[in-house]
Design an enzyme around this catalytic site. Sequence first.
Site, short mmCIF file in Angstrom:
data_model
loop_
_atom_site.label_atom_id
_atom_site.label_comp_id
_atom_site.label_asym_id
_atom_site.label_seq_id
_atom_site.Cartn_x
_atom_site.Cartn_y
_atom_site.Cartn_z
N ASN A 97 0.96 -1.06 0.14
CA ASN A 97 -0.10 -0.03 -0.10
C ASN A 97 0.91 1.31 0.03
OD1 ASN A 97 -2.30 -1.52 -0.16
ND2 ASN A 97 -2.91 -1.26 2.01
N CYS B 241 -11.23 -4.44 -3.70
CA CYS B 241 -11.88 -5.56 -2.79
C CYS B 241 -13.18 -5.23 -2.47
CB CYS B 241 -10.91 -5.58 -1.47
SG CYS B 241 -9.45 -6.43 -1.70
N ARG C 70 -17.44 1.57 -0.57
CA ARG C 70 -16.29 2.53 -0.96
C ARG C 70 -16.52 3.71 -1.80
NH1 ARG C 70 -11.43 -1.53 -1.55
NH2 ARG C 70 -10.36 -0.15 -0.32
N ASP D 74 -7.06 -4.30 8.19
CA ASP D 74 -6.37 -5.35 7.13
C ASP D 74 -6.09 -6.50 7.79
OD1 ASP D 74 -6.98 -3.68 4.99
OD2 ASP D 74 -5.04 -2.88 4.90
N1 EPU Z 1 -14.65 6.52 2.57
C1 EPU Z 1 -15.66 7.00 2.02
N2 EPU Z 1 -15.57 7.97 1.20
C2 EPU Z 1 -14.17 8.24 0.59
C3 EPU Z 1 -13.11 7.37 0.87
C4 EPU Z 1 -13.49 6.54 1.97
O1 EPU Z 1 -16.83 6.76 2.78
O2 EPU Z 1 -14.29 9.02 -0.31
C5 EPU Z 1 -15.02 5.22 3.63
C6 EPU Z 1 -14.59 4.03 3.02
O3 EPU Z 1 -15.87 3.45 2.38
C7 EPU Z 1 -14.13 3.35 4.25
C8 EPU Z 1 -13.45 4.08 5.24
O4 EPU Z 1 -13.80 5.52 4.61
O5 EPU Z 1 -15.36 2.83 4.92
C9 EPU Z 1 -12.07 4.02 5.06
O6 EPU Z 1 -11.54 3.99 3.81
P1 EPU Z 1 -10.06 4.55 3.41
O7 EPU Z 1 -10.45 5.62 2.58
O8 EPU Z 1 -9.18 4.94 4.89
O9 EPU Z 1 -9.53 3.37 2.67
P2 EPU Z 1 -8.67 3.18 1.33
O10 EPU Z 1 -7.89 4.51 1.00
O11 EPU Z 1 -9.63 3.09 0.43
C10 EPU Z 1 -6.83 2.05 2.19
C11 EPU Z 1 -5.92 0.56 1.82
C12 EPU Z 1 -6.79 -0.52 2.26
C13 EPU Z 1 -7.18 -0.17 3.77
C14 EPU Z 1 -7.76 0.90 4.05
C15 EPU Z 1 -7.86 1.18 5.63
C16 EPU Z 1 -4.61 0.99 -0.10
C17 EPU Z 1 -4.61 0.96 -1.49
N3 EPU Z 1 -5.76 0.50 0.53
O12 EPU Z 1 -7.95 1.91 1.30
O13 EPU Z 1 -6.00 -1.98 2.09
O14 EPU Z 1 -8.00 -1.42 4.45
O15 EPU Z 1 -6.76 1.99 3.83
O16 EPU Z 1 -6.73 1.13 6.38
O17 EPU Z 1 -3.79 1.70 0.67
C18 EPU Z 1 -5.79 -4.06 1.49
O18 EPU Z 1 -4.57 -4.00 1.26
O19 EPU Z 1 -6.25 -5.16 1.68
C19 EPU Z 1 -6.53 -2.84 1.67
C20 EPU Z 1 -8.26 -3.09 1.22
#
Ligand code: EPU
Length: 437
Positions: A20, A115, A120, A305
């Site tokens: 990530n 995923c 999301r 995670d």
């Molecule tokens: N969310 C919203 N709106 C947005 C963005 C996020 O409602 O515009 C919500 C999401 O739906 C979720 C929460 O906020 O309920 C947290 O999402 P976040 O944006 O923090 O996660 P992400 O950036 O989409 C990254 C990692 C994920 C990890 C999460 C939380 C990467 C590429 N992905 O996702 O990794 O679970 O942060 O730590 O960095 C994995 O590696 O298996 C994975 C899913």
Amino acid sequence: MVIKKSPPLEGEAKVNGSKNAALAIMASLLLTSGRSIIKNVPNSADIRHMIMLLQGLGCEISFAVEQNELMVDTTHASSWCVDTTVMKKMRASLLVMGPLLARFGRVQLSLPGGCAIGSRPINYHLNNLKKMGANFIFEGDIVLGHATALKPQRLVLEYPSVGTTENCIMASALTDGTTTIINASVEPEVIDLISAVKKMGVAIEVLPANTIVITGKKKLDPIIHTIIPDRLEAGALLLAGAITSGKLYIPDFSEHFLDVFLLKLKEMGHAITVGLNGKGIMLTSTRYPKAVSFKTAPFPGFPTDLQAPMMALQTVAQGTALIEEAVFENRMSHADELQKMGAFVEVTKNTAFITGVSSLQGAVVSATDIRASCSLLLAGLVAEGTTTMYGLDHWQRGYDSLEAKLVQLGASLTIIDECAQQQMIDTTKKNQPTSIL
Ligand code: EPU
């Protein structure tokens, strides 16, 4: 993947670089013009997807897989339109939105894949980039973004979203002035992105109460950067040691990446010893693990995670565990599969009650996301007989040769090449005598 009941895993295993962190840093290179070298990059499918995405934008890339070293030359990057097929492969594709708007003032991409762990949405990304002066229009699934010049801003995130924080840091990197992000994510992967962007020439400070202050610069330099170790791979290894009653050592890994997770392992009865300066982690597992309850939270809380992998441990621990998934609203799909293996799990919305059983049984199971695949693999290591796990593409998106490390530590598992199998079936069919009827 075919997993058999395995002996206690024992030995030493080094972890790869963080997937990530690498994905965000690769996207950030679009802010620069020139040749950057990124070291300790894992060779997982998501990294290869990001390579394809950047190549589609005009970057020249070579990946020395054996050395885990990536060379990215952004000199001729000239496109801001992201290929839809690559975009759909992973959520991390969205991380080019901030850098493309910053460098070209334009971006065109489809809604990302990734995923299936919740709805999301991308509203936090869009709202904060809009505050910085970007406009977006939707044409079906396609998002078209435009910004004459992004402006520095005081951004208040309603939730410390990892991706939103990363996009806002990158969007502000080329602005003339200072952007402040309040309630930002401070996950280790975000901090690694910050150290990479600082090397490019941007001034960034991380202040108390999760505030990030970025002072942009007009032109950014290419960098040489080494990616931090993958805490999720380290977690998976420690859990594999713990579930098999083994003993594992992870050299050079800092405890501060996984404090709450390690606390929970200790609460289960496992001994965790940390080397000098908080580096190097030794797990000596208990044969009588106690069930522990936990709730996922942004860093430094229990990482979402590692929720699915940790659930596998609770299925064979003594007592009842309550697990609350508070980051994603639909990240419990592994519970149904663990039940097929004899686990006692009841899920109500985002909460799972797990009562430990004396043994699991091998079964045919399916992984629906990266971390679910890890959970099922761990359960397979202690289940009687054989477990066959489908959905291997998820495993391969997230982990670089972790299966080989587990085998070296004593695990009994094999990846069956479905294409080779299919070819074998086809050849056998061809060689069979055709019916005269
Ligand atoms: N969310 C919203 N709106 C947005 C963005 C996020 O409602 O515009 C919500 C999401 O739906 C979720 C929460 O906020 O309920 C947290 O999402 P976040 O944006 O923090 O996660 P992400 O950036 O989409 C990254 C990692 C994920 C990890 C999460 C939380 C990467 C590429 N992905 O996702 O990794 O679970 O942060 O730590 O960095 C994995 O590696 O298996 C994975 C899913």
